[in-house]
Design an enzyme around this catalytic site. Structure first.
Site, PDB file in Angstrom:
ATOM      1  N   HIS A 131       0.865  -1.184   0.000  1.00 45.38           N
ATOM      2  CA  HIS A 131       0.000   0.000   0.000  1.00 45.38           C
ATOM      3  C   HIS A 131       0.900   1.232   0.000  1.00 45.38           C
ATOM      4  O   HIS A 131       2.002   1.197   0.561  1.00 45.38           O
ATOM      5  CB  HIS A 131      -0.860  -0.052   1.270  1.00 45.38           C
ATOM      6  CG  HIS A 131      -1.930   0.993   1.362  1.00 45.38           C
ATOM      7  ND1 HIS A 131      -1.664   2.285   1.745  1.00 45.38           N
ATOM      8  CD2 HIS A 131      -3.266   0.919   1.152  1.00 45.38           C
ATOM      9  CE1 HIS A 131      -2.804   2.965   1.772  1.00 45.38           C
ATOM     10  NE2 HIS A 131      -3.788   2.169   1.404  1.00 45.38           N
ATOM     11  N   ASP A 208       3.098  -4.446   7.707  1.00 49.47           N
ATOM     12  CA  ASP A 208       1.915  -3.609   7.605  1.00 49.47           C
ATOM     13  C   ASP A 208       0.715  -4.523   7.861  1.00 49.47           C
ATOM     14  O   ASP A 208       0.335  -5.306   7.001  1.00 49.47           O
ATOM     15  CB  ASP A 208       1.860  -2.984   6.214  1.00 49.47           C
ATOM     16  CG  ASP A 208       0.554  -2.237   5.954  1.00 49.47           C
ATOM     17  OD1 ASP A 208      -0.360  -2.298   6.804  1.00 49.47           O
ATOM     18  OD2 ASP A 208       0.448  -1.611   4.884  1.00 49.47           O
ATOM     19  N   GLN A 211      -4.482  -4.709   7.066  1.00 48.60           N
ATOM     20  CA  GLN A 211      -5.460  -5.717   6.661  1.00 48.60           C
ATOM     21  C   GLN A 211      -5.248  -7.007   7.464  1.00 48.60           C
ATOM     22  O   GLN A 211      -6.202  -7.718   7.778  1.00 48.60           O
ATOM     23  CB  GLN A 211      -5.323  -6.033   5.160  1.00 48.60           C
ATOM     24  CG  GLN A 211      -5.530  -4.846   4.235  1.00 48.60           C
ATOM     25  CD  GLN A 211      -6.973  -4.396   4.129  1.00 48.60           C
ATOM     26  OE1 GLN A 211      -7.909  -5.135   4.463  1.00 48.60           O
ATOM     27  NE2 GLN A 211      -7.167  -3.159   3.680  1.00 48.60           N
ATOM     28  N   LYS A 234     -10.441  -0.089  10.195  1.00 50.15           N
ATOM     29  CA  LYS A 234     -10.692  -1.316   9.435  1.00 50.15           C
ATOM     30  C   LYS A 234     -11.042  -2.483  10.367  1.00 50.15           C
ATOM     31  O   LYS A 234     -11.521  -3.516   9.917  1.00 50.15           O
ATOM     32  CB  LYS A 234      -9.458  -1.680   8.608  1.00 50.15           C
ATOM     33  CG  LYS A 234      -9.126  -0.635   7.540  1.00 50.15           C
ATOM     34  CD  LYS A 234      -8.045  -1.097   6.585  1.00 50.15           C
ATOM     35  CE  LYS A 234      -7.273   0.071   6.036  1.00 50.15           C
ATOM     36  NZ  LYS A 234      -7.716   0.507   4.701  1.00 50.15           N
ATOM     37  N   CYS A 372      -4.565   2.675  -3.769  1.00 51.03           N
ATOM     38  CA  CYS A 372      -3.306   3.112  -3.157  1.00 51.03           C
ATOM     39  C   CYS A 372      -2.225   2.049  -3.328  1.00 51.03           C
ATOM     40  O   CYS A 372      -1.460   1.772  -2.400  1.00 51.03           O
ATOM     41  CB  CYS A 372      -3.474   3.437  -1.677  1.00 51.03           C
ATOM     42  SG  CYS A 372      -4.599   4.791  -1.381  1.00 51.03           S
TER      43      CYS A 372
HETATM   44  C1  PLP Z   1      -2.544  -2.677   3.538  1.00 52.53           C
HETATM   45  C2  PLP Z   1      -2.819  -1.287   4.049  1.00 52.53           C
HETATM   46  N1  PLP Z   1      -1.825  -0.594   4.623  1.00 52.53           N
HETATM   47  C3  PLP Z   1      -2.014   0.645   5.123  1.00 52.53           C
HETATM   48  C4  PLP Z   1      -3.246   1.249   5.058  1.00 52.53           C
HETATM   49  C5  PLP Z   1      -3.372   2.633   5.632  1.00 52.53           C
HETATM   50  O1  PLP Z   1      -4.210   2.688   6.749  1.00 52.53           O
HETATM   51  P1  PLP Z   1      -4.809   4.094   7.177  1.00 52.53           P
HETATM   52  O2  PLP Z   1      -5.391   4.706   5.945  1.00 52.53           O
HETATM   53  O3  PLP Z   1      -5.844   3.776   8.172  1.00 52.53           O
HETATM   54  O4  PLP Z   1      -3.706   4.909   7.729  1.00 52.53           O
HETATM   55  C6  PLP Z   1      -4.305   0.564   4.463  1.00 52.53           C
HETATM   56  C7  PLP Z   1      -5.644   1.140   4.326  1.00 52.53           C
HETATM   57  O5  PLP Z   1      -5.878   2.189   3.770  1.00 52.53           O
HETATM   58  C8  PLP Z   1      -4.084  -0.735   3.950  1.00 52.53           C
HETATM   59  O6  PLP Z   1      -5.065  -1.429   3.365  1.00 52.53           O
END
Ligand code: PLP
Ligand code: PLP
Lengths: 414, 151, 414, 151
Positions: A131, A208, A211, A234, A372
């Protein structure tokens, strides 16, 4: 297959659904079929009630007050930390740092851990399915400190080649940063094995888990992972909060990121000394009410048999995967064995945005775009995909609605 | 089927999007610009050939995009070729009003009629950027070609 | 003076009180007298309802979805931005950046604006009454980039000597960072004049408005201030959100701070390009529900005559100031003309923590400690103070309870 | 007046805090440490003179603090002088249990009685750090003198 879930499933999504008010509210006069859980999950009333009750009963700023409400709020905030600790299987509560979200949790590692350790030419290993939140902080270190990004590819089915990842770790590698679960492909990376191999080469691993923590039952101790980032919204929890888990020894070596109240030991005109973790990384008033909401969300998840939730989500994925086989104009991207309940696809001659707009009018909320994850889009030669992602409250009947809506979209656009 | 959807994805739109007019490159373009919709990653490149009298002699575009953005680009190129720069910009102003569901009565009745196929977009606020991308990129090309972004 | 407010006051605190459920809940069987508003204000039901309603009706992630809920949520988030814009009197909505709090808003200026502009020896001018949140980010630049902190003193009454501040601005000064209202002294700084003098020397000004926006009616255009930081939870709004106002031209020049989703234009393996402000500074999922809560809080404040609220707060302060004169063992710290409704004091032979503990048992919540302002404590030769800070919902009757409780504490400890 | 308050601010406590025993410096200290309560900024410096038999021959402290922390320091120094290091640490263990409202039955009955004046702290969880600061600092001095923080 039928629209009925197998009777063996111990988890009853319909009962859980009743906890989510928003799911009962029609859109365009049609029942809402919310399949954008990968972007953000809805919140059960248990979470919303906990936050509202706390705000109207026990609220004050934390840590520095000696009065009643301040004590109550501090206790709630620190209890939330312990709830997260248990949820992730962390050894110590001071390994849990509250952040504003998953993105900030990763940035905290970039600024607090890696930035002071990077020399020009040092390498960061990451995968093409990251991401942007697990890419851009490393690009900063490339731009600002001369770090080199080493990209590890995925196979055509979206699975990660662990050998390739290991091979990418060299003597100049300072960190492996990879996702636990891809938000586009659903791929679950073999984190424990990757960590073991990286550690064998003396390299720490940041996972990370934005998910991962939603769909897998995480035990950071067993994984032996060095950093693990999660995000509240999430996990059926509130926006405005996330968590960085970090091993105690690593957190202790990190320099602060944001400066402000609560993170200091002492401030004079000439000198400042910093508090120990986790306070060192929690500058300013933290997301207090949100911490209560996050704890309520984790309690909510744990009020079920989590393995049964997982089985239910896998059932939905399998049912949907099977269902889309009927559409010869649709190509699923990501079919790794054991993947989580995220289904991305491309449709011949139909742009993801057009598809999503038509599904939307049928009440079906899916995501269209690059999610993203532009390097991954490039890897699969697409600009965008359509993504349906399933949560505990989704049902096979909803998958049926999705499939019908897809057929209808084909008729309109095809 | 939802009426607003039928309105959005009319035959004419789908036809334009599947068989876009003026699709391709212009080797002798005087003005070009790139447009980008960060929402979906779509991009469009616009080529214009403007003569000494400020008249758009030829126009072409390249790029991938959704039906709305492709149809909009195709329709725009069709309508704009042969006009002066000032006329093109006036047309754009009317178009923007139209797809945002605002008062588009400034448009010439003939133009209004031809653009009417795009009016359905106004019921889909989240898709307005798709419809306007080509137009913004055209404008940006006329202004000297900085990269345009859907707005 | 009597415990009745003057009849001229157009603002009725008792009516407003009814909006704050928590104020009606006794502590230790006594009515709660909440005078810790400087640390954080309580939230009216209008705010809590708005957040809960939004979360159970219109919630989804913002910006990248094309489905119904995503559109609703995006609209709400961007509408909140415009509400803040109007509240602060900003010229453009893209001058409003949502952050996780006031502390992060200041850090954003330190990391995004100042860090790339600092050469060793460059100076940052700040006052001794700054909150740690407006000190530590500059200490970072001292530690990491060789910046020099130039401290401007306050007078014995807590007022700021504008001449001294102007004199501290030299050719190497890169920023003036000062508070609009001191969270300890209540001093209101003459921001407009300071900005004019700093600008005359070509130096931009960051104002810490975490207290200022609560007690003064702010117009950033009229002040001509370059950056203005506010925090949601002191404005009767939620935790987990704050705002940086920045002039458009300055924001455009700033480099990103956190990296992640939403703040990019494009990401490839080798290159990343960034979005325009404000998106450039809002990496990751923002505090969505909190933005709705913040907008509701500002709407709530604006539902009253704000000048009348201000007069009411000043009345409470004057009444309390007069009331403590009877205690010859008590020394007020901060008596600047026109100061805001914050009363800090020291008591002979009574430590602030002991005092606060005794007040607490009387239901009176005050703050004891250094208030994240250690350089100011040093300036006044104290280790800590006791602070009562008044909000719109406080009353003269509550001040009376405070005064009685102080007398009782004296009896116990004296 | 609230009973728990009366319990907390007993005469003995106030007396100790106003007239602390062993207040001052020890010039021939073998062990010293600084303690700090980040909550209020209070600090204490602890001086100990430990002989070859691990016996605490003398002890003194300096610093400013609230009534609870001053009384606790004063009482502690009074009780600890003459004990061995091991005995002092055992006493500390019992004291920590006592002020946290936990089972303090491990304490010697005489010690329990003398420490009883501090038992009221257990009703004030936010003040426990004040009561324990001197003890943690003493322990830190015995362990070599790294800075202690109230915990
Ligand atoms: C795999 C992954 N990493 C990081 C993020 C970033 O999380 P957040 O937008 O809550 O900071 C997300 C979701 O947007 C994600 O799906
Ligand atoms: C003057 C001042 N500045 C900055 C802050 C920091 O705000 P926050 O803790 O919400 O980040 C505060 C409050 O704690 C404050 O009073």
């Amino acid at each position: 297959m039928t629209a009925q879930s197998p009777v063996t499933a111990a988890f009853d999504p319909l009962a859980a659904r009743a906890d989510f008010e928003i799911l009962a509210k029609p859109v365009y006069g049609k029942p809402l079929v919310y399949l954008d859980n990968g972007a953000s999950a809805q919140k059960p009333r248990q979470v919303l009630d906990a936050m509202r009750d706390f705000a109207s009963t026990d609220y004050a700023n934390v840590h520095r007050g000696v009065h009643y409400l301040s004590g109550r709020a501090t206790d709630a905030y620190e209890a939330a930390r312990r709830t997260v600790q248990k949820f992730l299987g962390a050894a110590h509560e001071d390994e849990i740092v509250f952040t504003k979200g998953g993105t900030e949790a990763i940035n905290l590692v970039a600024y607090g851990y890696l930035a002071p350790r990077i020399q020009p030419g040092d390498e960061i290993v990451l995968t093409v399915m990251e991401h942007h939140s697990n890419i851009v902080p490393w690009h900063f270190l490339r731009e600002r400190a001369g770090a080199v990004l080493k990209w590890v590819d995925v196979r055509d089915d979206g699975s990660l080649d662990v050998e390739a990842l290991e091979a990418a770790i060299g003597p100049k590698t300072k960190l492996v940063a990879l996702t636990h679960i891809s938000n586009v492909l659903g791929t679950v990376t073999p984190l424990k094995e990757i960590v073991a191999r990286a550690h064998a080469k003396g390299v720490p691993v940041l996972a990370d888990g934005c998910q991962g923590a939603v769909h897998e039952i995480v035990d950071v101790k067993a994984l032996d992972v060095d950093f693990y980032a999660i995000t509240g919204h999430k996990l059926y929890g509130p926006t405005g909060i996330g968590v960085l888990y970090g091993k105690r020894a690593l957190l202790k070596q990190m320099r602060p990121f944001n400066g402000g109240g609560e993170m200091i030991r002492e401030v004079t005109r000439d000198v400042v000394t910093y508090a120990d973790p986790p306070a060192r990384f929690e500058a300013g008033t933290p997301p207090i009410v949100e911490s209560v909401g996050l704890a309520a969300a984790l309690d909510y998840m744990n009020s079920f048999d989590r393995a049964a939730i997982r089985a239910h989500e896998h059932d939905l994925l399998a049912y949907a995967r099977e269902g889309v086989r009927q559409f010869n104009w649709l190509r699923v991207i990501g079919d790794a064995p054991g993947k989580a309940s995220i289904l991305s696809f491309e449709a011949d001659g139909m742009h993801a945005h057009d598809l999503a707009t038509i599904l939307d009018r049928e009440g079906v909320a899916v995501r269209a775009g690059h999610h993203c994850a532009q390097p991954l889009m490039e890897r699969f030669g697409v600009v965008s995909t359509t993504r349906a992602s399933f949560a505990l409250y989704n049902t096979r009947a909803e998958v049926d609605v999705l499939l019908e809506a897809l057929a209808r979209a084909r008729k309109i656009l095809g | 089927m939802d009426d607003t959807l039928r309105e959005l994805y009319q035959e004419v739109i789908l036809d334009h999007s599947k068989h876009p007019r003026h699709f391709g490159k212009l080797d002798d373009a005087t003005n070009t610009a790139q447009g980008h919709n960060p929402l979906c990653g779509d991009r469009v490149t616009m080529y214009l050939k403007v003569d000494a009298d400020d008249r758009i002699q030829d126009i072409a575009f390249e790029g991938k995009g959704c039906a709305i953005s492709q149809a909009s680009a195709s329709l725009m190129t069709d309508m704009i070729v042969g006009r002066t720069v000032a006329e093109a910009e006036k047309l754009m102003g009317g178009f923007l009003h139209l797809v945002k569901g605002e008062d588009a009565s400034g448009l010439d009745p003939d133009d209004r009629e031809r653009l009417d196929v795009m009016a359905g977009v106004s019921a889909f606020p989240m898709r307005v950027k798709c419809a306007t991308l080509a137009w913004h990129t055209m404008k940006s090309a006329l202004e000297g070609g900085a990269a345009a972004e859907a707005v």
